[in-house]
Scaffold this motif. Structure first.
Motif, mmCIF file in Angstrom:
data_model
loop_
_atom_site.group_PDB
_atom_site.id
_atom_site.type_symbol
_atom_site.label_atom_id
_atom_site.label_comp_id
_atom_site.label_asym_id
_atom_site.label_seq_id
_atom_site.Cartn_x
_atom_site.Cartn_y
_atom_site.Cartn_z
ATOM 1 N N LEU A 6 0.859 -1.185 -0.206
ATOM 2 C CA LEU A 6 -0.104 -0.134 0.104
ATOM 3 C C LEU A 6 0.732 1.217 -0.063
ATOM 4 C CD1 LEU A 6 -2.695 1.536 -0.107
ATOM 5 C CD2 LEU A 6 -2.697 0.963 2.685
ATOM 6 N N ALA A 7 1.960 1.308 0.832
ATOM 7 C CA ALA A 7 2.992 2.347 0.929
ATOM 8 C C ALA A 7 3.396 2.627 -0.606
ATOM 9 C CB ALA A 7 3.966 2.155 1.747
ATOM 10 N N GLY A 8 3.657 1.621 -1.406
ATOM 11 C CA GLY A 8 4.328 1.944 -2.487
ATOM 12 C C GLY A 8 3.252 2.482 -3.793
ATOM 13 N N ARG A 9 1.806 1.742 -3.408
ATOM 14 C CA ARG A 9 0.716 2.257 -4.402
ATOM 15 C C ARG A 9 0.460 3.705 -4.085
ATOM 16 N NH1 ARG A 9 -3.604 -2.492 -3.732
ATOM 17 N NH2 ARG A 9 -3.238 -3.494 -5.481
ATOM 18 N N SER A 10 0.413 4.029 -2.747
ATOM 19 C CA SER A 10 -0.046 5.567 -2.389
ATOM 20 C C SER A 10 1.106 6.351 -3.026
ATOM 21 C CB SER A 10 -0.106 5.549 -0.903
ATOM 22 O OG SER A 10 -1.163 4.678 -0.486
ATOM 23 N N MET A 16 2.130 11.213 -8.710
ATOM 24 C CA MET A 16 1.853 11.366 -10.055
ATOM 25 C C MET A 16 0.664 12.380 -9.875
ATOM 26 S SD MET A 16 -0.414 8.673 -12.588
ATOM 27 C CE MET A 16 -2.055 8.920 -11.872
ATOM 28 N N LEU A 17 -0.124 12.687 -8.851
ATOM 29 C CA LEU A 17 -1.215 13.881 -8.938
ATOM 30 C C LEU A 17 -0.998 14.813 -7.765
ATOM 31 C CD1 LEU A 17 -4.233 11.062 -9.079
ATOM 32 C CD2 LEU A 17 -3.296 12.694 -11.078
ATOM 33 N N GLY A 18 -0.050 14.589 -6.704
ATOM 34 C CA GLY A 18 -0.046 15.484 -5.571
ATOM 35 C C GLY A 18 -1.127 14.926 -4.733
ATOM 36 N N PHE A 19 -0.777 15.135 -3.251
ATOM 37 C CA PHE A 19 -1.904 14.785 -2.162
ATOM 38 C C PHE A 19 -3.233 15.052 -2.580
ATOM 39 C CE2 PHE A 19 -4.098 14.521 1.682
ATOM 40 C CZ PHE A 19 -3.770 12.980 2.036
ATOM 41 N N ALA A 20 -3.441 16.293 -3.032
ATOM 42 C CA ALA A 20 -4.866 16.959 -3.127
ATOM 43 C C ALA A 20 -5.624 16.280 -4.080
ATOM 44 C CB ALA A 20 -4.695 18.303 -3.406
ATOM 45 N N ALA A 21 -4.832 15.778 -5.314
ATOM 46 C CA ALA A 21 -5.673 14.891 -6.049
ATOM 47 C C ALA A 21 -5.654 13.621 -5.740
ATOM 48 C CB ALA A 21 -4.747 15.032 -7.681
ATOM 49 N N LEU A 22 -4.702 13.047 -4.955
ATOM 50 C CA LEU A 22 -4.830 11.794 -4.538
ATOM 51 C C LEU A 22 -6.174 11.506 -3.808
ATOM 52 C CD1 LEU A 22 -4.256 8.845 -3.725
ATOM 53 C CD2 LEU A 22 -2.566 9.691 -2.164
ATOM 54 N N TYR A 406 -0.066 6.034 -22.245
ATOM 55 C CA TYR A 406 0.078 5.944 -21.142
ATOM 56 C C TYR A 406 -1.080 5.453 -20.253
ATOM 57 C CZ TYR A 406 0.390 8.473 -16.503
ATOM 58 O OH TYR A 406 0.406 8.659 -15.250
ATOM 59 N N GLU A 407 -2.058 5.477 -20.613
ATOM 60 C CA GLU A 407 -3.403 5.091 -19.818
ATOM 61 C C GLU A 407 -3.344 3.362 -19.910
ATOM 62 O OE1 GLU A 407 -3.666 7.301 -22.145
ATOM 63 O OE2 GLU A 407 -4.834 8.760 -21.556
ATOM 64 N N GLY A 408 -3.010 2.456 -20.746
ATOM 65 C CA GLY A 408 -2.841 1.139 -20.418
ATOM 66 C C GLY A 408 -1.642 0.773 -19.767
ATOM 67 N N SER A 409 -0.623 1.613 -19.903
ATOM 68 C CA SER A 409 0.571 1.398 -18.942
ATOM 69 C C SER A 409 0.189 1.419 -17.547
ATOM 70 C CB SER A 409 1.718 1.902 -19.360
ATOM 71 O OG SER A 409 2.061 1.705 -20.754
ATOM 72 N N VAL A 410 -0.355 2.592 -16.974
ATOM 73 C CA VAL A 410 -0.882 2.605 -15.886
ATOM 74 C C VAL A 410 -1.722 1.439 -15.108
ATOM 75 C CG1 VAL A 410 -2.479 4.058 -14.539
ATOM 76 C CG2 VAL A 410 -0.719 5.151 -15.807
ATOM 77 N N GLN A 411 -2.499 1.062 -16.070
ATOM 78 C CA GLN A 411 -3.429 -0.202 -15.664
ATOM 79 C C GLN A 411 -2.408 -1.437 -15.632
ATOM 80 O OE1 GLN A 411 -6.526 -0.707 -14.810
ATOM 81 N NE2 GLN A 411 -7.243 1.380 -15.241
ATOM 82 N N VAL A 448 5.975 5.428 -14.802
ATOM 83 C CA VAL A 448 4.387 5.966 -15.349
ATOM 84 C C VAL A 448 4.067 7.362 -14.628
ATOM 85 C CG1 VAL A 448 3.244 3.986 -16.495
ATOM 86 C CG2 VAL A 448 3.214 4.469 -14.170
ATOM 87 N N ARG A 449 5.164 7.804 -13.805
ATOM 88 C CA ARG A 449 4.883 9.011 -12.908
ATOM 89 C C ARG A 449 4.235 10.278 -13.773
ATOM 90 N NH1 ARG A 449 9.306 8.914 -10.055
ATOM 91 N NH2 ARG A 449 8.458 7.916 -8.413
ATOM 92 N N ASP A 450 4.812 10.388 -14.813
ATOM 93 C CA ASP A 450 4.782 11.897 -15.818
ATOM 94 C C ASP A 450 4.249 11.503 -17.205
ATOM 95 O OD1 ASP A 450 4.391 13.986 -16.888
ATOM 96 O OD2 ASP A 450 6.602 14.645 -16.916
ATOM 97 N N PRO A 451 3.003 11.572 -17.277
ATOM 98 C CA PRO A 451 2.409 10.974 -18.761
ATOM 99 C C PRO A 451 2.791 11.999 -19.885
ATOM 100 C CG PRO A 451 0.666 12.478 -17.350
ATOM 101 C CD PRO A 451 1.967 12.216 -16.617
ATOM 102 N N ASN A 452 3.481 13.057 -19.608
ATOM 103 C CA ASN A 452 4.151 13.906 -20.527
ATOM 104 C C ASN A 452 5.344 13.365 -20.848
ATOM 105 O OD1 ASN A 452 1.838 15.763 -21.024
ATOM 106 N ND2 ASN A 452 2.450 16.658 -18.870
ATOM 107 N N SER A 453 6.057 12.551 -20.289
ATOM 108 C CA SER A 453 7.636 12.130 -20.385
ATOM 109 C C SER A 453 7.332 10.509 -20.653
ATOM 110 C CB SER A 453 8.564 12.410 -19.415
ATOM 111 O OG SER A 453 8.186 12.024 -18.139
#
Length: 474
Positions: A6-10, A16-22, A406-411, A448-453
């Motif tokens: 869980l720690a790694g997932r979180s 990827m999004l910042g805590f507010a987005a998380l 990107y989207e498929g790779s995140v999944q 997959v941290r940054d979709p633009n790179s």
């Protein structure tokens, strides 16, 4: 319980999004809230997903110290500190309680201003997912819109079961019969979660391309991972006796099939799938259009050929992240349907380059296959061998060749993590062994941290290393 994952997932979600987005991703990926719905469209989700017409009594009705409002988890049957976990400020588990508050933040207000919808805290297209969107006739005396995504948003209006669910001799089946939403059923849970985590045709529950253009974060969802982040109960022996054992792999597989079913059903809805003269681009893979453009004579195109998408260059591709994961799951756990899925998904992609009528027909056929897979997975126990086989399939050449966006790779990386977590939760892999390969999983997350790179080749290599490390545990 989470095998150290869980720690790694979180951490990945935060990075990827910042805590507010998380906070909102774990509840609705910042909520699919700021959404423009197509009023009057035919129902998409099941009747059960829509819930009953029972009155929503409000979070306060569940918060007594003899119920779910204790400050410590010392209950004899359930934890009884569920409300505190729901409100936890430092954890994704508190994201649902923060949903309404998110609408007051500068980002949400800026999105609302660009859309011209007034304040985000009162706009119906936001409240559909950032609050419990019940009708005026369902609001009880202790109901508060500011509670955000409260207990009854997921468990259903409690009018008919709040007293009986803790009575001596009460059963889970009896509570469900009285109106408690059956979240232990993977298909029912997927339907409920997808209403906001992907979208529905209800008011305020369909995010569109214009909302994304206004600044709404991307929408991504994986049923088992997000269920883990939001879990407020313990899967102890008493829970299993009363409600049964929930298989992480089954939840993941059913979630993938249900997500594809929902995407295709919404795409086929004429009132949602068109935006003026354009198709609704929300359904398509962002990065087939949002790539670097240059007039330099030496510029190299960044698009990567995808063998499963028989579409001409320059056309946007339907977001196939769930199709790709279903391919892996079907090969391991539903081989009789695997060939049908591959044929139907290719036919759907090809039809998109023909005309809308052809695409809708192909979508209907692919939907039927997705539903057949959901039914098959819901009845599958998923053995240790099958779980390892899915990991192998996700990292196989046939599947990774489709991870061009990107989207498929995140999944794919979420699936790899979920499947490892499932092996730990079921006692089929030791927690220490899983922790030893945490670094390999985190490297895949980092890719997959940054979709633009995002670079497909580098991601595939990272995913392969993670899969090889899991394979060694077989």
């Amino acid at each position: 319980m989470l095998g150290g994952t869980l720690a790694g997932r979180s951490a990945w979600l935060v990075s990827m999004l910042g805590f507010a987005a998380l906070a909102a991703m774990a509840m609705i990926l910042f909520a699919v809230g700021l959404s423009g719905a197509a009023g009057g469209a035919p129902a998409v989700a099941s009747t059960a997903s829509r819930g009953s017409n029972a009155i929503h009594l409000g979070v306060a009705s569940c918060s007594g110290s003899t119920c779910h409002g204790r400050s410590e988890n010392d209950g004899t049957v359930v934890r009884q500190d569920e409300l505190m976990r729901w409100q936890e400020e430092s954890s994704p588990s508190g994201a649902h309680s923060r949903a309404f508050r998110v609408l007051s933040e500068p980002r949400s207000q800026a999105i609302a201003q660009r859309l011209g919808i007034g304040s985000a805290t009162s706009a119906p297209m936001c409240l559909g997912c950032h609050a419990d969107p019940v009708s005026a006739g369902q609001i009880g005396p202790r109901f508060q819109l500011s509670d955000g995504v409260g207990c009854e948003s997921c468990h259903g209006g409690s009018q008919n079961w709040i007293s009986s669910h803790y009575a001596v001799g009460a059963t889970h089946q009896g509570n469900v019969a009285a109106g408690l939403y059956p979240l232990t059923n993977p298909r029912a849970r997927a339907d409920k979660c997808l209403d906001c985590h992907f979208g529905s045709d209800r008011p305020g529950q369909f995010v569109n391309h214009r909302i994304m253009a206004a600044g709404h974060p991307r929408v991504s969802f994986e049923l088992d991972l997000f269920s883990t982040l939001q879990q407020h109960h313990d899967d102890d022996a008493d829970y299993v006796r009363r409600k049964g054992k929930i298989s992480n792999v089954r939840m993941w597989a059913v979630g993938q099939a249900s997500a594809l079913d929902r995407a295709l059903s919404l795409y086929s809805n004429q009132k949602i799938a068109q935006d003026g003269i354009f198709p609704e681009f929300y359904f398509f893979d962002c990065h087939t259009c949002h790539r670097r453009i240059s007039d330099d004579a030496n510029f190299r195109a960044t698009a990567v050929a995808n063998p499963a998408r028989p579409i001409p260059s320059g056309m946007p591709a339907f977001n196939d992240e769930n199709m790709i994961m279903l391919t892996a799951a079907a090969r391991a756990a539903a081989p009789a349907l695997a060939g049908r899925l591959d044929a139907d998904s290719r036919a759907f992609h090809a039809a998109l380059a023909t005309d809308r009528a052809s695409a809708v027909r192909a979508a209907g056929k692919l939907r039927a296959t997705a539903e057949a897979l959901a039914n098959s997975f819901a009845a599958t126990e998923f053995s240790r061998a099958q779980t390892f086989a899915i990991v192998d399939a996700v990292a196989s050449n046939a599947v990774t060749a489709r991870l061009t966006d990107y989207e498929g790779s995140v999944q794919a990386v979420m699936a790899t993590d979920t499947l490892l977590n499932a092996l730990v939760n079921s006692g089929q892999v030791g927690a220490g062994s899983a922790a030893a390969i945490r670094g390999d999983i985190n490297q895949a997350y980092a890719a997959v941290r940054d979709p633009n790179s995002f670079r497909p080749a580098e991601f595939r290599a990272a995913l392969g290393r993670a899969a090889n490390a899991i394979r060694a545990l077989r």
